[in-house]
Design a protein around this motif. Structure first.
Motif, PDB file in Angstrom:
ATOM      1  N   GLY A 154      80.450  66.053  44.075  1.00  0.00           N
ATOM      2  CA  GLY A 154      80.038  67.047  43.102  1.00  0.00           C
ATOM      3  C   GLY A 154      81.197  67.767  42.448  1.00  0.00           C
ATOM      4  N   THR A 155      82.367  67.713  43.087  1.00  0.00           N
ATOM      5  CA  THR A 155      83.551  68.365  42.524  1.00  0.00           C
ATOM      6  C   THR A 155      84.717  67.406  42.336  1.00  0.00           C
ATOM      7  N   ARG A 156      84.796  66.362  43.178  1.00  0.00           N
ATOM      8  CA  ARG A 156      85.877  65.391  43.033  1.00  0.00           C
ATOM      9  C   ARG A 156      85.419  64.016  43.498  1.00  0.00           C
ATOM     10  N   PHE A 157      86.045  63.003  42.913  1.00  0.00           N
ATOM     11  CA  PHE A 157      85.737  61.626  43.285  1.00  0.00           C
ATOM     12  C   PHE A 157      86.459  61.249  44.565  1.00  0.00           C
ATOM     13  N   ASP A 158      85.976  60.189  45.221  1.00  0.00           N
ATOM     14  CA  ASP A 158      86.660  59.677  46.402  1.00  0.00           C
ATOM     15  C   ASP A 158      88.081  59.250  46.057  1.00  0.00           C
ATOM     16  N   ALA A 159      88.946  59.304  47.042  1.00  0.00           N
ATOM     17  CA  ALA A 159      90.348  58.942  46.838  1.00  0.00           C
ATOM     18  C   ALA A 159      90.462  57.521  46.287  1.00  0.00           C
ATOM     19  N   GLY A 160      91.396  57.342  45.367  1.00  0.00           N
ATOM     20  CA  GLY A 160      91.655  56.030  44.790  1.00  0.00           C
ATOM     21  C   GLY A 160      90.679  55.597  43.727  1.00  0.00           C
ATOM     22  N   TRP A 161      89.843  56.507  43.248  1.00  0.00           N
ATOM     23  CA  TRP A 161      88.792  56.116  42.304  1.00  0.00           C
ATOM     24  C   TRP A 161      89.345  55.597  40.983  1.00  0.00           C
ATOM     25  N   GLU A 162      90.444  56.165  40.525  1.00  0.00           N
ATOM     26  CA  GLU A 162      90.974  55.751  39.226  1.00  0.00           C
ATOM     27  C   GLU A 162      91.462  54.302  39.243  1.00  0.00           C
ATOM     28  N   GLN A 163      91.916  53.828  40.403  1.00  0.00           N
ATOM     29  CA  GLN A 163      92.390  52.450  40.499  1.00  0.00           C
ATOM     30  C   GLN A 163      91.243  51.450  40.352  1.00  0.00           C
ATOM     31  N   ARG A 164      90.018  51.898  40.528  1.00  0.00           N
ATOM     32  CA  ARG A 164      88.871  51.006  40.424  1.00  0.00           C
ATOM     33  C   ARG A 164      88.333  50.905  38.999  1.00  0.00           C
ATOM     34  N   LEU A 165      88.785  51.784  38.128  1.00  0.00           N
ATOM     35  CA  LEU A 165      88.336  51.738  36.739  1.00  0.00           C
ATOM     36  C   LEU A 165      88.995  50.564  36.013  1.00  0.00           C
ATOM     37  N   PRO A 166      88.379  50.087  34.930  1.00  0.00           N
ATOM     38  CA  PRO A 166      89.028  49.012  34.161  1.00  0.00           C
ATOM     39  C   PRO A 166      90.371  49.485  33.616  1.00  0.00           C
ATOM     40  N   ALA A 167      91.363  48.596  33.652  1.00  0.00           N
ATOM     41  CA  ALA A 167      92.704  48.971  33.191  1.00  0.00           C
ATOM     42  C   ALA A 167      92.704  49.265  31.701  1.00  0.00           C
ATOM     43  N   ARG A 168      91.983  48.459  30.926  1.00  0.00           N
ATOM     44  CA  ARG A 168      91.903  48.652  29.488  1.00  0.00           C
ATOM     45  C   ARG A 168      90.534  48.185  28.993  1.00  0.00           C
ATOM     46  N   CYS A 169      90.016  48.843  27.965  1.00  0.00           N
ATOM     47  CA  CYS A 169      88.826  48.362  27.272  1.00  0.00           C
ATOM     48  C   CYS A 169      88.843  48.936  25.861  1.00  0.00           C
ATOM     49  N   GLU A 170      88.210  48.216  24.962  1.00  0.00           N
ATOM     50  CA  GLU A 170      88.208  48.665  23.572  1.00  0.00           C
ATOM     51  C   GLU A 170      87.270  49.834  23.340  1.00  0.00           C
ATOM     52  N   ALA A 171      86.142  49.862  24.068  1.00  0.00           N
ATOM     53  CA  ALA A 171      85.169  50.938  23.887  1.00  0.00           C
ATOM     54  C   ALA A 171      84.338  51.087  25.156  1.00  0.00           C
ATOM     55  N   CYS A 172      83.822  52.285  25.371  1.00  0.00           N
ATOM     56  CA  CYS A 172      82.929  52.509  26.503  1.00  0.00           C
ATOM     57  C   CYS A 172      81.926  53.595  26.138  1.00  0.00           C
ATOM     58  N   SER A 173      80.801  53.582  26.846  1.00  0.00           N
ATOM     59  CA  SER A 173      79.769  54.601  26.689  1.00  0.00           C
ATOM     60  C   SER A 173      79.514  55.246  28.038  1.00  0.00           C
ATOM     61  N   LEU A 174      79.253  56.545  28.006  1.00  0.00           N
ATOM     62  CA  LEU A 174      79.077  57.323  29.226  1.00  0.00           C
ATOM     63  C   LEU A 174      77.760  58.077  29.194  1.00  0.00           C
ATOM     64  N   SER A 175      77.030  58.004  30.303  1.00  0.00           N
ATOM     65  CA  SER A 175      75.879  58.858  30.567  1.00  0.00           C
ATOM     66  C   SER A 175      76.249  59.768  31.730  1.00  0.00           C
ATOM     67  N   SER A 176      76.014  61.071  31.594  1.00  0.00           N
ATOM     68  CA  SER A 176      76.427  61.984  32.666  1.00  0.00           C
ATOM     69  C   SER A 176      75.409  63.093  32.869  1.00  0.00           C
ATOM     70  N   VAL A 177      75.061  63.329  34.140  1.00  0.00           N
ATOM     71  CA  VAL A 177      74.280  64.505  34.526  1.00  0.00           C
ATOM     72  C   VAL A 177      75.057  65.335  35.540  1.00  0.00           C
ATOM     73  N   ALA A 178      76.322  64.998  35.745  1.00  0.00           N
ATOM     74  CA  ALA A 178      77.162  65.685  36.731  1.00  0.00           C
ATOM     75  C   ALA A 178      77.746  66.965  36.146  1.00  0.00           C
ATOM     76  N   ALA A 179      78.431  67.719  37.010  1.00  0.00           N
ATOM     77  CA  ALA A 179      79.051  68.975  36.596  1.00  0.00           C
ATOM     78  C   ALA A 179      80.098  68.729  35.512  1.00  0.00           C
ATOM     79  N   PRO A 180      80.267  69.686  34.585  1.00  0.00           N
ATOM     80  CA  PRO A 180      81.225  69.507  33.489  1.00  0.00           C
ATOM     81  C   PRO A 180      82.637  69.177  33.953  1.00  0.00           C
ATOM     82  N   ALA A 181      83.090  69.786  35.053  1.00  0.00           N
ATOM     83  CA  ALA A 181      84.453  69.525  35.523  1.00  0.00           C
ATOM     84  C   ALA A 181      84.617  68.079  35.951  1.00  0.00           C
TER      85      ALA A 181
END
Length: 247
Positions: A34-61
């Protein structure tokens, strides 16, 4: 074009590549508190992409942290919002902004499956139930605590009641079993009552779609239920197509 979809819920971030034919690739997930992602989360994201779409119901931070990470990876980032009408679906709410975007996207995906009327049940932090008829009209829905939230609330008010554990039984002979049976039983009863009311309203038994982290625990006890774990991402793909996000 390399395109990705991201669904940021109350306990997990789910994401998947979107193939040119509109289908989803492998769905991945990262947990958060609810406040922070699990450790190492950024390494699991795609390294590069041309476009992405996001749906979010989480806290603004938390959403801000994800958007910051995506900004350095994606050429274009779009954020989904609930629309009064989209892809053949008309929302029942007078003010569509008050309908959670995850519920909206799940309705888009359910209607696109072409199975007639659908009762869409999300089992996450909350238990949500939404009805969409065969013509794409959203007939409204319900929101209640999920079984997991019920357990947490009982434990918070009465510490001797365990927050987890136990096995479902119609008539339990142990406290932990009674808790899981009562909380899951309450959710099952709400879903079944909603299904009966939908049948009476529409004159047809709706297709039952379940999604969310708590869905598997209920699915086996709901006759005819279809697990749809990626329903929100499927709906996000529909929204992106209608809004020409990846055109």
């Amino acid at each position: 074009m390399t395109a990705w979809l991201f669904d940021l819920g109350n306990t997990r971030l789910k994401f998947a590549p979107l193939h040119p034919d509109g289908s989803l690739g492998e769905v991945m997930a990262v947990a958060h508190d609810g406040t922070r992602f699990d450790a190492g989360w950024e390494q699991r994201l795609p390294a590069r992409c041309e476009a992405c779409s996001l749906s979010s119901v989480a806290a603004p931070a938390l959403r801000g942290a994800l958007l910051e990470a995506l900004a350095s990876r994606c050429g274009r980032v779009s954020i989904a919002s609930t629309l009064a009408r989209c892809d053949g679906v008309t929302i029942a709410y007078a003010d569509p902004r008050r309908l959670g975007v995850d519920r909206f996207l799940a309705l888009l995906a359910a209607h696109a499956r072409g199975n007639g009327p659908s009762l869409v049940v999300g089992v996450g932090t909350a238990l949500t139930v939404d009805l969409v008829d065969a013509q794409g009209r959203h007939r409204g829905g319900r929101i209640a605590p999920s079984p997991a939230l019920m357990r947490q609330a009982l434990h918070a008010r009465t510490a001797q009641l365990p927050a987890d554990g136990g096995s479902y039984a119609e008539f339990a002979a142990d406290t932990a079993d009674a808790l899981v049976s009562g909380c899951e039983g309450a959710a099952l009863a709400l879903v079944e009552r909603s299904r009966e009311a939908a049948h009476a309203l529409l004159g047809a038994r709706p297709h039952l779609l379940l999604h969310g982290g708590g869905a598997p625990a209920l699915a086996a006890r709901l006759d005819g239920a279809e697990p749809a774990p990626s329903l929100v991402l499927e709906g996000l793909a529909r929204w992106a197509r209608m809004e020409r996000i990846f055109a």
